[in-house]
Scaffold this motif. Structure first.
Motif, PDB file in Angstrom:
ATOM      1  N   UNK A 245       0.778  -1.225   0.000  1.00  0.00           N
ATOM      2  CA  UNK A 245       0.000   0.000   0.000  1.00  0.00           C
ATOM      3  C   UNK A 245       0.817   1.286   0.000  1.00  0.00           C
ATOM      4  N   UNK A 246       1.651   1.511   1.003  1.00  0.00           N
ATOM      5  CA  UNK A 246       2.424   2.750   1.086  1.00  0.00           C
ATOM      6  C   UNK A 246       3.819   2.565   0.491  1.00  0.00           C
ATOM      7  N   UNK A 247       4.192   1.323   0.250  1.00  0.00           N
ATOM      8  CA  UNK A 247       5.572   1.033  -0.152  1.00  0.00           C
ATOM      9  C   UNK A 247       5.868   1.574  -1.552  1.00  0.00           C
ATOM     10  N   UNK A 248       5.033   1.236  -2.513  1.00  0.00           N
ATOM     11  CA  UNK A 248       5.286   1.714  -3.876  1.00  0.00           C
ATOM     12  C   UNK A 248       5.230   3.239  -3.957  1.00  0.00           C
ATOM     13  N   UNK A 249       4.207   3.906  -3.390  1.00  0.00           N
ATOM     14  CA  UNK A 249       4.251   5.377  -3.420  1.00  0.00           C
ATOM     15  C   UNK A 249       5.512   5.951  -2.775  1.00  0.00           C
ATOM     16  N   UNK A 250       5.935   5.395  -1.636  1.00  0.00           N
ATOM     17  CA  UNK A 250       7.161   5.872  -1.008  1.00  0.00           C
ATOM     18  C   UNK A 250       8.375   5.673  -1.892  1.00  0.00           C
ATOM     19  N   UNK A 251       8.450   4.530  -2.558  1.00  0.00           N
ATOM     20  CA  UNK A 251       9.579   4.252  -3.445  1.00  0.00           C
ATOM     21  C   UNK A 251       9.555   5.160  -4.675  1.00  0.00           C
ATOM     22  N   UNK A 252       8.355   5.454  -5.191  1.00  0.00           N
ATOM     23  CA  UNK A 252       8.271   6.363  -6.337  1.00  0.00           C
ATOM     24  C   UNK A 252       8.727   7.763  -5.943  1.00  0.00           C
ATOM     25  N   UNK A 253       8.348   8.208  -4.752  1.00  0.00           N
ATOM     26  CA  UNK A 253       8.799   9.517  -4.276  1.00  0.00           C
ATOM     27  C   UNK A 253      10.327   9.555  -4.204  1.00  0.00           C
ATOM     28  N   UNK A 254      10.924   8.480  -3.695  1.00  0.00           N
ATOM     29  CA  UNK A 254      12.383   8.416  -3.621  1.00  0.00           C
ATOM     30  C   UNK A 254      13.007   8.385  -5.009  1.00  0.00           C
ATOM     31  N   UNK A 255      12.441   7.574  -5.900  1.00  0.00           N
ATOM     32  CA  UNK A 255      12.972   7.493  -7.263  1.00  0.00           C
ATOM     33  C   UNK A 255      12.925   8.852  -7.941  1.00  0.00           C
ATOM     34  N   UNK A 256      11.824   9.576  -7.752  1.00  0.00           N
ATOM     35  CA  UNK A 256      11.714  10.910  -8.348  1.00  0.00           C
ATOM     36  C   UNK A 256      12.750  11.864  -7.771  1.00  0.00           C
ATOM     37  N   UNK A 257      13.066  11.701  -6.492  1.00  0.00           N
ATOM     38  CA  UNK A 257      14.069  12.577  -5.864  1.00  0.00           C
ATOM     39  C   UNK A 257      15.458  12.347  -6.446  1.00  0.00           C
ATOM     40  N   UNK A 258      15.701  11.150  -6.932  1.00  0.00           N
ATOM     41  CA  UNK A 258      16.950  10.836  -7.650  1.00  0.00           C
ATOM     42  C   UNK A 258      16.607  10.711  -9.135  1.00  0.00           C
ATOM     43  N   UNK A 259      15.941  11.741  -9.655  1.00  0.00           N
ATOM     44  CA  UNK A 259      15.339  11.665 -10.981  1.00  0.00           C
ATOM     45  C   UNK A 259      16.307  11.519 -12.126  1.00  0.00           C
ATOM     46  N   UNK A 260      17.601  11.804 -11.900  1.00  0.00           N
ATOM     47  CA  UNK A 260      18.578  11.635 -12.975  1.00  0.00           C
ATOM     48  C   UNK A 260      18.942  10.174 -13.199  1.00  0.00           C
ATOM     49  N   UNK A 261      18.559   9.302 -12.268  1.00  0.00           N
ATOM     50  CA  UNK A 261      18.840   7.875 -12.405  1.00  0.00           C
ATOM     51  C   UNK A 261      17.642   7.152 -13.007  1.00  0.00           C
ATOM     52  N   UNK A 262      17.859   6.155 -13.844  1.00  0.00           N
ATOM     53  CA  UNK A 262      16.753   5.300 -14.263  1.00  0.00           C
ATOM     54  C   UNK A 262      16.217   4.526 -13.061  1.00  0.00           C
ATOM     55  N   UNK A 263      14.948   4.149 -13.129  1.00  0.00           N
ATOM     56  CA  UNK A 263      14.322   3.392 -12.052  1.00  0.00           C
ATOM     57  C   UNK A 263      13.393   2.354 -12.660  1.00  0.00           C
ATOM     58  N   UNK A 264      13.651   1.090 -12.346  1.00  0.00           N
ATOM     59  CA  UNK A 264      12.805  -0.012 -12.794  1.00  0.00           C
ATOM     60  C   UNK A 264      12.173  -0.638 -11.561  1.00  0.00           C
ATOM     61  N   UNK A 265      10.864  -0.784 -11.580  1.00  0.00           N
ATOM     62  CA  UNK A 265      10.149  -1.396 -10.468  1.00  0.00           C
ATOM     63  C   UNK A 265       9.889  -2.867 -10.793  1.00  0.00           C
ATOM     64  N   UNK A 266      10.268  -3.725  -9.851  1.00  0.00           N
ATOM     65  CA  UNK A 266      10.146  -5.170 -10.047  1.00  0.00           C
ATOM     66  C   UNK A 266       9.140  -5.727  -9.046  1.00  0.00           C
ATOM     67  N   UNK A 267       7.988  -6.187  -9.502  1.00  0.00           N
ATOM     68  CA  UNK A 267       6.966  -6.695  -8.585  1.00  0.00           C
ATOM     69  C   UNK A 267       7.192  -8.155  -8.236  1.00  0.00           C
ATOM     70  N   UNK A 268       6.393  -8.645  -7.290  1.00  0.00           N
ATOM     71  CA  UNK A 268       6.455 -10.055  -6.900  1.00  0.00           C
ATOM     72  C   UNK A 268       5.271 -10.838  -7.418  1.00  0.00           C
ATOM     73  N   UNK A 269       4.163 -10.158  -7.717  1.00  0.00           N
ATOM     74  CA  UNK A 269       2.996 -10.822  -8.260  1.00  0.00           C
ATOM     75  C   UNK A 269       2.014 -11.294  -7.198  1.00  0.00           C
TER      76      UNK A 269
END
Length: 607
Positions: A157-181
């Motif tokens: 629930x809060x994990x992906x939004x938190x990770x997206x916020x962090x990824x955006x803060x390091x926006x110069x880096x690529x970010x790939x999200x890997x789910x578990x299913x």
């Protein structure tokens, strides 16, 4: 296909509104990009510390600056069924990186709590703030500045939004999200819901309830109902941060492992060291967030994302408001019926054609931006393809072009309803939202006396005492982010559903949240401003006539003089300590309003 006029105009409005913030954000990302790989600027001592525990071959590659280094941010723990599969991912990712001449390190772990465990418990008062803690923890992990690209392991629930916020803060880096299913399907969702209601009504005991719950949540993987966790996975695909078709593949399968390996390789391929540089700042633009809002409405997704998407967007310099969601909802057909909006679960949805079919339909209808950048390459049309393992190799083939089960998934032209599952409500009680995708049309308007409560346990006690005998608008206030962290009020769903099944018209009005599993009871939630912040809900009394109208989009008290009363000031001492709540005092003090993302990280000047 020409882009829908409303989608186009909302996008243009977001672009204009966001321009100052977005320009400053992109400038910051460009400066970080132009500085090049940070480890090249570290001292030898700095680098030696960073590589000390790595195998000799990896050390040599990194010391020679010839390899891309992949940073892994993991939300692994083995209490969350959705996150338990991540235990084996780092080894797969390291091997995949080495296979293409790169390296990978677990940069850090972030906390991941399970709302299913904390529902109705004091720990739920930390849940929303855990999103910001996750973003902060990921920021600490990446602050070592030795990575060329990143992968994020998170689902719930809060994990992906938190990770997206962090990824955006390091926006110069690529970010790939890997789910578990998702976990394989358990007992039918309607059977589970029936047992919950029977328990709430005192018709069955705890033993029967426990048996039903354990048969539903029974193995590794995401819970299979369409709540916040699975809405997150949908968004990552619509917004181009997953590989195509990755969201709903079960754990422990050859296809799941193949997608994990390919995701790691892709993350290195799109770093600044190669020829296909795709920083996450360029993926997470205004069009991507609009696509996410379309997906939210087309699938009838979790109301929690009306908060999370606003916060995620702000981190990328994009300013959303709930009017954007409402206008897009008005033109987006509801194409899916997945529990709690139907009987099927996400495994059934995936088998019926899933996200690939839905994205193809919405593109054809002109409701999605196809010209977005994604981690898979330019254009969202790539996400109509379906991954398969053929002769031991991962390949993408054309996905379903017809629904395989029209009781679960329908084409845009013959959707379950012509508009999406989200309504914005506004009136003299403030601004709120309602998920209507599972609410019967005849229940979307209710005008009735209020019963006012200060927590969900009070509501359940009144129910057990037989106090609800007429149509009622249940008001549960002082549940906002400043008051107590805005816990979900999920345990009210069975109680209110029982009253509804008895023939009463009932609605919920609250400055708190409902779960992503909120269903057939009309619920005006996230009401802003919250009661503790001077919101009108703090003036309402028992017996006031309230009108909750999801058709007209209004939320009002009709009783004369109701809003002239003094504000009620509650005693919230019981919410301030225990189960770690005392550690979050400062979060409650600085958090912004729900309609601004309920964030403690966004400066007040841009709330």
């Amino acid at each position: 296909m020409t882009l829908n006029a409303t989608v186009a105009s909302v996008t243009d409005r977001i672009v204009a509104r966001s321009a100052p913030l977005r320009t400053a954000y992109l400038d910051r990302c460009a400066r970080a990009r132009d500085a090049g790989p940070k480890r090249a600027h570290l001292s030898c001592g700095n680098q030696a510390h960073a590589y000390a525990a790595m195998p000799e071959g990896d050390k040599a590659a990194l010391a020679g600056a010839t390899a891309g280094n992949l940073g892994i941010i993991t939300a692994y723990n083995d209490m969350l069924s959705a996150h338990q599969p991540f235990e084996t991912y780092p080894a797969l990712i390291r091997a995949a990186a080495r296979a293409v001449g790169g390296t990978a390190q677990v940069a850090g772990g972030v906390p991941a709590m399970c709302d299913g465990v904390t529902q109705g418990q004091p720990g739920m008062e930390l849940s929303l703030f855990s999103r910001d803690v996750i973003a902060l923890a990921a920021g600490v992990a990446l602050s070592h500045d030795v990575f060329d690209s990143t992968v994020y392991l998170g689902v719930c629930d809060k994990i992906v939004p938190g990770l997206v916020i962090a990824a955006a803060s390091f926006g110069h880096l690529p970010a790939v999200f890997l789910p578990a299913g998702p976990m394989p399907s358990g007992i039918p969702n309607d059977q589970k819901a029936k047992v919950r209601q029977q328990f709430a009504a005192g018709e069955v005991g705890r033993e029967a309830l426990m048996a039903a719950e354990m048969a539903s949540y029974h193995g590794p993987g995401t819970c299979t109902f369409y709540g916040t966790a699975n809405t997150n996975q949908m968004l990552m695909e619509f917004m181009g941060l997953h590989l195509p078709g990755a969201s709903f593949v079960n754990p422990g399968t050859p296809l799941r492992d193949a997608l994990t390996v390919e995701g790691a390789k892709r993350a290195l391929a799109i770093s600044a060291l190669g020829n296909d540089y795709t920083p996450v700042a360029e993926v997470l633009d205004e069009r991507a967030f609009v696509n996410g809002i379309v997906g939210l409405n087309a699938t009838g997704g979790s109301t929690n994302l009306l908060i999370h998407l606003v916060a995620m967007a702000r981190a990328a310099g994009v300013v959303l408001d709930w009017e954007d969601f409402a206008e897009i909802s008005d033109v987006t057909p509801l194409m899916a019926r997945v529990y709690p909006n139907g009987l099927a679960d996400v495994n059934h949805f995936h088998a019926a054609g899933g996200l690939g079919y839905m994205i193809g339909e919405l593109l054809e209808a002109g409701l999605l931006h196809d010209d977005t950048r994604t981690i898979a390459g330019p254009g969202l049309a790539r996400y109509t393809r379906e991954p398969k393992v053929i002769d031991g190799a991962l390949a993408w083939e054309e996905g379903a072009r017809e629904t395989l089960n029209d009781k679960i998934l329908r084409p845009a032209r013959a959707a379950f309803q012509p508009t999406g599952g989200t309504r914005r409500l506004s009136g003299n009680l403030g601004t709120g939202v309602m998920k209507v995708s599972a609410v019967a049309p005849e229940r979307q308007v209710i005008e009735a006396p209020a019963r006012v409560f200060h927590d969900q346990e009070e509501v359940k006690a009144a129910f057990r005492a037989g106090e609800f005998e007429a149509d009622t608008v249940v008001v549960v206030r002082f549940q906002g982010p400043k008051a107590n962290g805005m816990p979900e009020l999920h345990s009210l769903t069975p109680v209110l559903a029982v009253l509804q099944d008895r023939g009463l018209k009932v609605a919920l009005v609250t400055d708190g949240r409902m779960s992503g599993a909120s269903g057939k009871v009309p619920s005006a939630i996230h009401v802003s401003p919250e009661a503790l912040d001077g919101g009108p809900l703090a003036r309402i009394a028992d017996g006031d006539i309230l009108r909750v109208d999801a058709v007209a989009g209004t939320l009002d008290v009709l009783s004369p003089g109701a809003l002239d009363r003094p504000l009620v000031r509650p005693d919230l001492a019981a919410n301030e300590a225990g189960t770690g709540r005392e550690l979050f005092t400062n979060f409650r003090r600085v958090v912004g309003a729900a309609e601004a993302g309920a964030s403690s990280l966004i400066p007040e000047t841009v709330q």
